[in-house]
Design a protein around this motif. Structure first.
Motif, PDB file in Angstrom:
ATOM      1  N   ASP A  86      -0.703  -0.883  13.517  1.00 43.15           N
ATOM      2  CA  ASP A  86      -0.854  -1.810  12.379  1.00 43.15           C
ATOM      3  C   ASP A  86       0.408  -2.739  11.901  1.00 43.15           C
ATOM      4  O   ASP A  86       0.318  -3.586  11.257  1.00 43.15           O
ATOM      5  CB  ASP A  86      -1.205  -0.831  11.166  1.00 43.15           C
ATOM      6  CG  ASP A  86      -2.618   0.021  11.421  1.00 43.15           C
ATOM      7  OD1 ASP A  86      -3.325  -0.766  12.285  1.00 43.15           O
ATOM      8  OD2 ASP A  86      -2.886   0.857  10.693  1.00 43.15           O
TER       9      ASP A  86
ATOM     10  N   GLN B  57      -0.755   4.732  15.527  1.00 44.89           N
ATOM     11  CA  GLN B  57      -1.713   3.626  14.667  1.00 44.89           C
ATOM     12  C   GLN B  57      -0.926   2.980  13.716  1.00 44.89           C
ATOM     13  O   GLN B  57      -1.217   1.859  13.577  1.00 44.89           O
ATOM     14  CB  GLN B  57      -3.148   4.453  14.021  1.00 44.89           C
ATOM     15  CG  GLN B  57      -4.154   3.514  13.360  1.00 44.89           C
ATOM     16  CD  GLN B  57      -4.572   2.431  14.695  1.00 44.89           C
ATOM     17  OE1 GLN B  57      -5.043   2.941  15.762  1.00 44.89           O
ATOM     18  NE2 GLN B  57      -4.633   0.911  14.232  1.00 44.89           N
TER      19      GLN B  57
ATOM     20  N   ASP C 224       2.326  -4.047  13.811  1.00 45.63           N
ATOM     21  CA  ASP C 224       2.725  -4.958  14.665  1.00 45.63           C
ATOM     22  C   ASP C 224       3.767  -4.671  15.621  1.00 45.63           C
ATOM     23  O   ASP C 224       4.648  -5.562  16.416  1.00 45.63           O
ATOM     24  CB  ASP C 224       3.045  -6.373  14.223  1.00 45.63           C
ATOM     25  CG  ASP C 224       1.684  -6.888  13.605  1.00 45.63           C
ATOM     26  OD1 ASP C 224       0.466  -6.930  14.019  1.00 45.63           O
ATOM     27  OD2 ASP C 224       1.764  -7.835  12.689  1.00 45.63           O
TER      28      ASP C 224
END
Length: 118
Positions: free
Chosen positions: A22, A18, A24
């Motif tokens: 987040d 994650q 990118d």
């Protein structure tokens, strides 16, 4: 370009995944791996002794442009850190070239979709 290999706890994989999304960083590979650590210990479960020197971890393999190296490393470090022995390692390896098989593009442009940058 750099290849970042991170060996992390299995329990922290979803957090790291994650954190990368987040940041990118949307493309990476991961594998179940086992290794030998410096710490040796035996655990007893229901009267049976188990050797825990073989450690199960996840290996993430991420190739990024040079501008994304620190962002990627920080995302992995912050998400994987517990502060205890066995949090893992990160290795940064130079990559000479990359080639997108579909188009034949070479170099940094092969790592991302240029049409999405517009």
């Amino acid at each position: 370009m750099k290849k970042i290999e991170a060996i992390i706890r299995k329990t922290k994989f979803e957090d790291v995944k994650q954190a990368l999304l987040d940041a990118d960083i949307e493309w990476f590979s991961y594998y179940d791996v086992r290794g030998e650590g410096k710490t040796r210990q035996a655990r007893i479960y229901r009267g049976v002794m188990y050797d825990t020197s073989c450690i199960e971890r996840m290996l993430l393999s991420i190739v990024v442009r040079d501008v994304n190296v620190e962002r990627t490393v920080n995302a992995v470090m912050n998400a994987a850190r517990t502060g205890e022995i066995g949090d893992g390692r990160i290795f940064i390896i130079p990559v000479d070239d990359s080639i997108r098989i579909r188009t034949g593009e070479r170099g940094d442009i092969a790592l991302y979709n240029a049409e999405q940058e517009k």
